[in-house]
Design an enzyme around this catalytic site. Sequence first.
Site, PDB file in Angstrom:
ATOM      1  N   ASN A   1     -21.823  53.020 -31.333  1.00 23.17           N
ATOM      2  CA  ASN A   1     -20.411  53.423 -31.387  1.00 23.17           C
ATOM      3  C   ASN A   1     -19.590  52.141 -31.332  1.00 23.17           C
ATOM      4  OD1 ASN A   1     -17.873  54.437 -31.149  1.00 23.17           O
ATOM      5  ND2 ASN A   1     -18.189  55.444 -29.166  1.00 23.17           N
ATOM      6  N   TRP A   2     -19.131  51.730 -32.500  1.00 23.86           N
ATOM      7  CA  TRP A   2     -18.369  50.470 -32.561  1.00 23.86           C
ATOM      8  C   TRP A   2     -16.976  50.621 -31.956  1.00 23.86           C
ATOM      9  CZ3 TRP A   2     -19.134  47.893 -38.084  1.00 23.86           C
ATOM     10  CH2 TRP A   2     -20.485  47.534 -38.225  1.00 23.86           C
ATOM     11  N   LYS A   3     -16.527  51.855 -31.761  1.00 22.18           N
ATOM     12  CA  LYS A   3     -15.173  52.120 -31.270  1.00 22.18           C
ATOM     13  C   LYS A   3     -14.151  51.406 -32.177  1.00 22.18           C
ATOM     14  CE  LYS A   3     -17.112  52.897 -26.726  1.00 22.18           C
ATOM     15  NZ  LYS A   3     -16.958  52.878 -25.268  1.00 22.18           N
TER      16      LYS A   3
ATOM     17  N   GLU B   1     -13.210  58.811 -24.207  1.00 20.47           N
ATOM     18  CA  GLU B   1     -11.967  58.090 -24.529  1.00 20.47           C
ATOM     19  C   GLU B   1     -11.013  58.993 -25.308  1.00 20.47           C
ATOM     20  OE1 GLU B   1     -13.995  54.780 -26.309  1.00 20.47           O
ATOM     21  OE2 GLU B   1     -14.781  54.254 -24.327  1.00 20.47           O
TER      22      GLU B   1
ATOM     23  N   HIS C   1     -15.757  62.231 -27.339  1.00 18.59           N
ATOM     24  CA  HIS C   1     -15.977  61.035 -26.518  1.00 18.59           C
ATOM     25  C   HIS C   1     -14.956  61.035 -25.381  1.00 18.59           C
ATOM     26  CE1 HIS C   1     -16.311  56.901 -25.238  1.00 18.59           C
ATOM     27  NE2 HIS C   1     -17.477  56.863 -25.868  1.00 18.59           N
TER      28      HIS C   1
ATOM     29  N   GLY D   1     -18.709  50.842 -20.429  1.00 13.02           N
ATOM     30  CA  GLY D   1     -18.020  49.554 -20.509  1.00 13.02           C
ATOM     31  C   GLY D   1     -17.874  48.854 -19.170  1.00 13.02           C
TER      32      GLY D   1
ATOM     33  N   GLY E   1     -22.121  51.401 -26.893  1.00 12.13           N
ATOM     34  CA  GLY E   1     -20.855  50.777 -27.251  1.00 12.13           C
ATOM     35  C   GLY E   1     -21.007  49.270 -27.380  1.00 12.13           C
ATOM     36  N   GLY E   2     -20.650  48.548 -26.318  1.00 11.43           N
ATOM     37  CA  GLY E   2     -20.596  47.087 -26.347  1.00 11.43           C
ATOM     38  C   GLY E   2     -21.811  46.411 -26.957  1.00 11.43           C
TER      39      GLY E   2
ATOM     40  N   SER F   1     -23.238  51.541 -20.841  1.00 11.10           N
ATOM     41  CA  SER F   1     -23.810  50.219 -20.561  1.00 11.10           C
ATOM     42  C   SER F   1     -25.295  50.101 -20.900  1.00 11.10           C
ATOM     43  CB  SER F   1     -23.549  49.822 -19.097  1.00 11.10           C
ATOM     44  OG  SER F   1     -22.152  49.757 -18.855  1.00 11.10           O
TER      45      SER F   1
ATOM     46  N   GLU G   1     -22.580  60.814 -21.330  1.00 12.84           N
ATOM     47  CA  GLU G   1     -22.032  59.496 -21.024  1.00 12.84           C
ATOM     48  C   GLU G   1     -21.194  59.573 -19.754  1.00 12.84           C
ATOM     49  OE1 GLU G   1     -21.802  57.022 -24.906  1.00 12.84           O
ATOM     50  OE2 GLU G   1     -19.921  58.081 -24.666  1.00 12.84           O
TER      51      GLU G   1
END
Length: 253
Positions: free
Chosen positions: A9-11, A99, A97, A175, A236-237, A215, A169
């Site tokens: 997930n590049w966001k 977010e 998600h 993150g 993500g990251g 993470s 998640e």
Amino acid sequence: MRKQIAAANWKMNLSVSEAEILLDQLLASEHNLSANQEAIFAVPAIYIPLATQKLAGKNNVYVAAQNCHPKANGAYTGEISAPMFASVGVKHIVLGHSERREYFNESDAFLAEKTNAVLAIGSTPIFCCGEPLEIREAGTQNSFVEAQLKNSLFHLTADQITKVVIAYEPIWAIGTGKTASSEQAQEIHAYIRSVFATKYGQAIADQISILYGGSVKAANAKEIFSQPDVDGGLVGGASLIASEFAAIINALK
Ligand code: 13P
């Protein structure tokens, strides 16, 4: 056998040239996907054609959207529908998600509509759930997540639910560098599967892939993915670093 999935997930990250470099680096790295494994890249919508072109011809590799609107078309300025994504070759759409739930006030009912829209065109929803820190600290994460699943997914038929991928998640692990322990992940993944087993039967529940997100990185992926009810990760990251994500793909069981 249910699918094992490494989903990136590049966001809202990377310029187009950075996206191109990352995809090229990933293509150059070694990863071996077996028949029941998939790598999925949820890139910003504007980069979907680029990613699709770069990853064309790669077995079990897919480009996904990070969100969609529940309506097929109409006066919804700035939105993109599930059929539009399907028309450019997208087969998976991330929904719900945390977010989006938090910053865009997406409700369980709205996510139920989106799920219907994605399934209606034969695509796969990657449906996210997960609790905030205060719920984890109160020890009520199971009932919190169960309500998210019931409210958005329990209207689906048994056949439809097998087409949904779940991503658990925990918000406190996103993150933050704080990962759920593999025991914590297994415990709630098993609970999520039991929720589906109670509603749809064990045989159906056993077909549903449940990904862990929060993470995940190269250093912890193997340990987390080795748990019996963890079927991969939504990352993500670490998905923005080619060597990290390549190692995460290789950590799938
Ligand atoms: P991080 O891997 O950066 O914690 O993000 C997880 C996530 O939100 C994936 O959807």
